[in-house]
Design a protein around this motif. Structure first.
Motif, PDB file in Angstrom:
ATOM      1  N   ALA A 284       3.766  -7.157   4.186  1.00 23.53           N
ATOM      2  CA  ALA A 284       3.081  -5.930   3.751  1.00 23.53           C
ATOM      3  C   ALA A 284       1.624  -5.850   4.175  1.00 23.53           C
ATOM      4  CB  ALA A 284       3.187  -5.749   2.234  1.00 23.53           C
ATOM      5  N   THR A 285       1.083  -6.875   4.835  1.00 20.75           N
ATOM      6  CA  THR A 285      -0.351  -6.839   5.129  1.00 20.75           C
ATOM      7  C   THR A 285      -0.712  -5.755   6.139  1.00 20.75           C
ATOM      8  OG1 THR A 285      -0.122  -8.581   6.822  1.00 20.75           O
ATOM      9  CG2 THR A 285      -0.661  -9.276   4.580  1.00 20.75           C
ATOM     10  N   ALA A 286       0.210  -5.429   7.035  1.00 28.88           N
ATOM     11  CA  ALA A 286      -0.076  -4.378   8.016  1.00 28.88           C
ATOM     12  C   ALA A 286       0.102  -2.989   7.428  1.00 28.88           C
ATOM     13  CB  ALA A 286       0.819  -4.543   9.241  1.00 28.88           C
ATOM     14  N   ASN A 287       0.826  -2.887   6.310  1.00 32.55           N
ATOM     15  CA  ASN A 287       1.163  -1.570   5.763  1.00 32.55           C
ATOM     16  C   ASN A 287       0.504  -1.268   4.432  1.00 32.55           C
ATOM     17  OD1 ASN A 287       2.952  -1.107   7.962  1.00 32.55           O
ATOM     18  ND2 ASN A 287       4.523  -2.314   6.935  1.00 32.55           N
ATOM     19  N   ALA A 288      -0.190  -2.238   3.855  1.00 33.86           N
ATOM     20  CA  ALA A 288      -0.797  -2.029   2.534  1.00 33.86           C
ATOM     21  C   ALA A 288      -1.871  -0.950   2.576  1.00 33.86           C
ATOM     22  CB  ALA A 288      -1.377  -3.339   2.016  1.00 33.86           C
ATOM     23  N   THR A 289      -2.632  -0.879   3.658  1.00 37.45           N
ATOM     24  CA  THR A 289      -3.692   0.127   3.713  1.00 37.45           C
ATOM     25  C   THR A 289      -3.114   1.539   3.701  1.00 37.45           C
ATOM     26  OG1 THR A 289      -3.719  -0.077   6.125  1.00 37.45           O
ATOM     27  CG2 THR A 289      -5.333  -1.367   4.886  1.00 37.45           C
ATOM     28  N   GLY A 290      -1.893   1.703   4.227  1.00 37.44           N
ATOM     29  CA  GLY A 290      -1.257   3.011   4.201  1.00 37.44           C
ATOM     30  C   GLY A 290      -0.988   3.490   2.785  1.00 37.44           C
ATOM     31  N   LEU A 291      -0.836   2.561   1.834  1.00 34.84           N
ATOM     32  CA  LEU A 291      -0.647   2.950   0.444  1.00 34.84           C
ATOM     33  C   LEU A 291      -1.888   3.629  -0.116  1.00 34.84           C
ATOM     34  CD1 LEU A 291       1.192  -0.222  -0.924  1.00 34.84           C
ATOM     35  CD2 LEU A 291       2.200   2.009  -0.409  1.00 34.84           C
ATOM     36  N   GLY A 293      -3.620   5.673   1.743  1.00 31.52           N
ATOM     37  CA  GLY A 293      -3.803   6.882   2.523  1.00 31.52           C
ATOM     38  C   GLY A 293      -4.532   6.673   3.834  1.00 31.52           C
ATOM     39  N   VAL A 294      -4.872   5.410   4.145  1.00 33.71           N
ATOM     40  CA  VAL A 294      -5.543   5.120   5.414  1.00 33.71           C
ATOM     41  C   VAL A 294      -4.533   5.310   6.553  1.00 33.71           C
ATOM     42  CG1 VAL A 294      -6.680   3.310   6.756  1.00 33.71           C
ATOM     43  CG2 VAL A 294      -7.082   3.484   4.291  1.00 33.71           C
ATOM     44  N   PRO A 295      -4.945   5.912   7.676  1.00 36.64           N
ATOM     45  CA  PRO A 295      -4.011   6.091   8.790  1.00 36.64           C
ATOM     46  C   PRO A 295      -3.334   4.785   9.182  1.00 36.64           C
ATOM     47  CG  PRO A 295      -6.014   7.327   9.201  1.00 36.64           C
ATOM     48  CD  PRO A 295      -6.259   6.513   7.952  1.00 36.64           C
ATOM     49  N   SER A 296      -2.035   4.849   9.402  1.00 35.14           N
ATOM     50  CA  SER A 296      -1.230   3.663   9.658  1.00 35.14           C
ATOM     51  C   SER A 296      -0.127   4.017  10.635  1.00 35.14           C
ATOM     52  CB  SER A 296      -0.623   3.148   8.345  1.00 35.14           C
ATOM     53  OG  SER A 296       0.492   2.316   8.563  1.00 35.14           O
ATOM     54  N   ARG A 297       0.008   3.224  11.698  1.00 38.02           N
ATOM     55  CA  ARG A 297       1.051   3.478  12.686  1.00 38.02           C
ATOM     56  C   ARG A 297       2.429   3.493  12.051  1.00 38.02           C
ATOM     57  NH1 ARG A 297       4.306  -0.160  15.548  1.00 38.02           N
ATOM     58  NH2 ARG A 297       3.106  -1.927  14.769  1.00 38.02           N
ATOM     59  N   THR A 298       2.718   2.502  11.216  1.00 35.60           N
ATOM     60  CA  THR A 298       4.056   2.406  10.639  1.00 35.60           C
ATOM     61  C   THR A 298       4.305   3.505   9.615  1.00 35.60           C
ATOM     62  OG1 THR A 298       4.030   0.021  11.008  1.00 35.60           O
ATOM     63  CG2 THR A 298       5.680   0.862   9.498  1.00 35.60           C
ATOM     64  N   TRP A 299       3.319   3.802   8.760  1.00 38.18           N
ATOM     65  CA  TRP A 299       3.511   4.889   7.797  1.00 38.18           C
ATOM     66  C   TRP A 299       3.629   6.234   8.503  1.00 38.18           C
ATOM     67  CZ3 TRP A 299       5.091   4.930   2.988  1.00 38.18           C
ATOM     68  CH2 TRP A 299       4.926   3.795   2.189  1.00 38.18           C
ATOM     69  N   ALA A 302       7.059   6.408   9.704  1.00 42.27           N
ATOM     70  CA  ALA A 302       7.987   6.605   8.589  1.00 42.27           C
ATOM     71  C   ALA A 302       8.061   8.075   8.195  1.00 42.27           C
ATOM     72  CB  ALA A 302       7.547   5.758   7.399  1.00 42.27           C
ATOM     73  N   GLN A 303       6.905   8.729   8.154  1.00 45.47           N
ATOM     74  CA  GLN A 303       6.915  10.150   7.808  1.00 45.47           C
ATOM     75  C   GLN A 303       7.573  10.970   8.919  1.00 45.47           C
ATOM     76  OE1 GLN A 303       4.162  12.136   5.579  1.00 45.47           O
ATOM     77  NE2 GLN A 303       3.610  10.414   4.289  1.00 45.47           N
ATOM     78  N   ARG A 304       7.328  10.590  10.169  1.00 44.67           N
ATOM     79  CA  ARG A 304       8.005  11.278  11.271  1.00 44.67           C
ATOM     80  C   ARG A 304       9.524  11.108  11.177  1.00 44.67           C
ATOM     81  NH1 ARG A 304       6.441   8.585  16.315  1.00 44.67           N
ATOM     82  NH2 ARG A 304       7.470  10.313  17.387  1.00 44.67           N
ATOM     83  N   TRP A 305       9.947   9.910  10.727  1.00 44.92           N
ATOM     84  CA  TRP A 305      11.383   9.639  10.570  1.00 44.92           C
ATOM     85  C   TRP A 305      12.004  10.602   9.558  1.00 44.92           C
ATOM     86  CZ3 TRP A 305      14.326   6.750  13.590  1.00 44.92           C
ATOM     87  CH2 TRP A 305      15.586   6.323  13.143  1.00 44.92           C
ATOM     88  N   PHE A 306      11.366  10.758   8.421  1.00 41.88           N
ATOM     89  CA  PHE A 306      11.884  11.696   7.426  1.00 41.88           C
ATOM     90  C   PHE A 306      11.818  13.140   7.930  1.00 41.88           C
ATOM     91  CE2 PHE A 306      11.099   8.547   3.772  1.00 41.88           C
ATOM     92  CZ  PHE A 306      12.461   8.258   3.661  1.00 41.88           C
ATOM     93  N   ASP A 307      10.727  13.479   8.610  1.00 40.30           N
ATOM     94  CA  ASP A 307      10.635  14.835   9.150  1.00 40.30           C
ATOM     95  C   ASP A 307      11.796  15.127  10.099  1.00 40.30           C
ATOM     96  OD1 ASP A 307       8.316  15.270   7.717  1.00 40.30           O
ATOM     97  OD2 ASP A 307       6.969  14.964   9.422  1.00 40.30           O
ATOM     98  N   ARG A 308      12.149  14.133  10.904  1.00 38.59           N
ATOM     99  CA  ARG A 308      13.238  14.351  11.867  1.00 38.59           C
ATOM    100  C   ARG A 308      14.584  14.457  11.175  1.00 38.59           C
ATOM    101  NH1 ARG A 308      16.552  16.034  14.085  1.00 38.59           N
ATOM    102  NH2 ARG A 308      17.553  15.578  16.081  1.00 38.59           N
TER     103      ARG A 308
END
Length: 525
Positions: A284-291, A293-299, A302-308
């Motif tokens: 989770a260290t690469a993705n914790a900042t996304g929690l 609201g900081v811009p995150s490649r993986t987050w 993930a949002q693009r995945w749901f949008d699609r």
């Protein structure tokens, strides 16, 4: 009852700031939260589930006419439903209904911690029931998501509940046994963290308490294996494949909780739409900042995945190569269509008598290792040591301080060209134990001119019911890596018998002898 704001973990101060930004201020009407600046309403909820349990949660509901796509977030281990506030607000801004709940047994959710078992799967389905009963949700466009603990539950809910149309599983697992007991070796550092955190922030079910005690005491292992299989998304992969559920996975190359090899196998076995994002760091260290609201490649992905897959947006994510892989230390992101395509060729390196790694070695050498001796080579502290790599701080050791008495050490000549390590290094050791059991821990380092070694990968292997004095071949798959070893550096392989990350089966006073032929197959991109 344990307070819901996770004060024990210092979480309230972090999430409080996020809540102040993402959640509107409350009005007096029916617990609903409103603010003109946002296009949704927010409220705290309780989701009724099986056994009379109520799950603590919150929901964002767009004010525009429905039906709306929806995402259900399940909390991480020892966290609670406000974990996803920032990401939920982003989705709600785009017209999603977003329900988040605290997994059963933690904080103000009732019941006992089931460790991603059948009760947790039922909870996920009950959350969908709640959406259908209380919101204008589009029943054909519901996604499940989570980070860590919630990620595995999300996959297993999707495998059983046909109402789930897409999954995002971040920092996740496919095989629980391979995560916690690979090569018949207990991952004790991770176990200790989960055990302590679970008891501080929740309530174990009687079955979970028994399993935790048995794991710590190294007993009833067949029962542990059966328990873990039930809680492995890979066990239900055929169900996901039968419906072609779009599954988004993410993981870290330095993961100590859910090491990458088991997830690569799970991902390869999925046959529907799929994506795998791999980052440098630990759990989770690469993705914790996304929690936050900081811009995150993986987050963002993930949002693009749901949008699609929930709104039908033609954003191209389904046409991109399925794997995004971050490289240490350049931080470049490479893209691949399959796991196999990450490795272009394999370099065979023999282990030699004089500590050489590379050229064909003469036969007949042997290196005895004292059982239970820590050489100073180390996998580091769970979550922390590899997690700091996310922020540019390597997991490293002064290789001159590694005990050559306690470890076997093999080193290549100085490299004249960069070695692009891509994939799973395969180590094959010929070993002769002097006792009925022994543990081997192997480490691969990138060593600079000053002798500082940066950890590329590691793994452990335990011999149980060995025949003393009999030589056997031991296959050890080091954890996958995407790592550039620069020209002017050397590769170093270290093998010893003890590391705090693992529970060993070493017998005091015994030895395990590594001998020829032994070799390392290095995957190169």
């Amino acid at each position: 009852m344990i307070g819901r704001k996770a004060a024990a973990l210092g979480l309230s101060g972090v999430l409080g700031g996020v809540l102040a930004v993402a959640a509107p201020t409350a009005t007096a009407s029916a617990g609903t939260v409103r603010r003109a600046a946002v296009p949704y309403d927010y409220r705290e909820i309780a989701v009724p589930s099986t056994g009379g349990v109520k799950l603590d949660g919150n929901v964002f509901v767009p004010r525009t006419p429905g039906p709306h796509p929806a995402v259900v977030f399940i909390s991480s281990w020892s966290l609670e439903d406000h974990e996803y506030i920032a990401q939920a607000a982003k989705l709600a801004d785009k017209g999603y209904i977003v329900l988040s709940y605290t997994a059963r047994g933690f904080y103000d959710s009732g019941g006992g911690i089931d460790v991603a078992g059948p009760d947790d799967w039922a909870d996920g389905s009950k959350a969908i029931d709640w959406l259908i009963a209380h919101t204008d949700v589009d029943r054909a466009r519901i996604g499940m998501a989570g980070l860590s603990y919630g990620s595995g539950i999300s996959q297993m809910v999707a495998a059983r509940d046909t109402r789930v149309a897409a999954v995002v599983a971040m920092d996740t697992w496919g095989d629980m046994i391979q995560s916690l007991y690979a090569n018949e070796t207990r991952h004790m550092g991770v176990y200790a963290l989960l055990n302590v955190a679970g008891r501080l922030t929740g309530r174990f079910s009687p079955r979970t308490a028994q399993i935790m005690d048995d794991f710590g005491a190294n007993r009833n292992i067949p029962d542990l294996l059966a328990w873990g299989a039930v809680r492995s998304p890979g066990t239900y992969r055929a169900r996901l494949n039968a419906r072609k559920v779009p599954v988004f996975l993410s993981n870290g190359y330095g993961e100590t909780l859910f090491p990458p090899n088991q997830l690569l196998a799970h991902f390869t076995g999925l046959t529907g739409p799929k994506r795998l994002d791999l980052s440098i760091g630990d759990h989770a260290t690469a993705n914790a900042t996304g929690l936050l609201g900081v811009p995150s490649r993986t987050w963002d992905d993930a949002q693009r995945w749901f949008d699609r897959y929930l709104t039908g947006a033609r954003n191209g994510i389904d046409r991109e190569p399925a794997i995004s892989s971050e490289t240490a230390w350049t931080r470049t992101v490479e893209r691949y269509r399959t796991v196999a395509s990450m490795t272009k060729r394999t370099e065979h390196l023999d282990l030699g008598a004089a500590g050489s790694l590379g050229a064909a070695a003469p036969a007949g050498w042997a290196k005895p290792l004292p059982a239970g001796a820590d050489s100073g080579a180390t996998a580091g502290l769970p979550i922390i040591s590899n997690g700091l790599q996310t922020f540019g701080i390597p997991n490293q050791v002064a290789t001159a301080q590694i005990s050559r008495w306690a470890a076997g050490v093999w080193t290549t000549p100085v490299l004249t060209a960069t070695r692009r390590v891509r994939g799973i290094p395969d180590l094959t050791l010929s070993v002769t134990p002097s006792a009925k059991s022994a543990t081997l821990v192997s480490y691969l380092y990138d060593v600079d001119a000053a002798g500082t070694g940066r950890l590329i990968g590691q793994n452990a292997y335990t011999l149980l019911k060995a025949a003393p004095g009999k030589t056997v071949e031991v296959p050890i798959r080091l954890q996958a890596a995407a790592y550039d070893v620069p020209a002017g550096h050397r590769l170093m392989l270290v093998v010893d018998t003890k590391d705090p990350l693992y529970g060993d089966a070493d017998v005091p006073g015994s030895t395990v002898t590594v001998r020829s032929p032994s070799s390392l197959d290095l995957p190169l991109g």
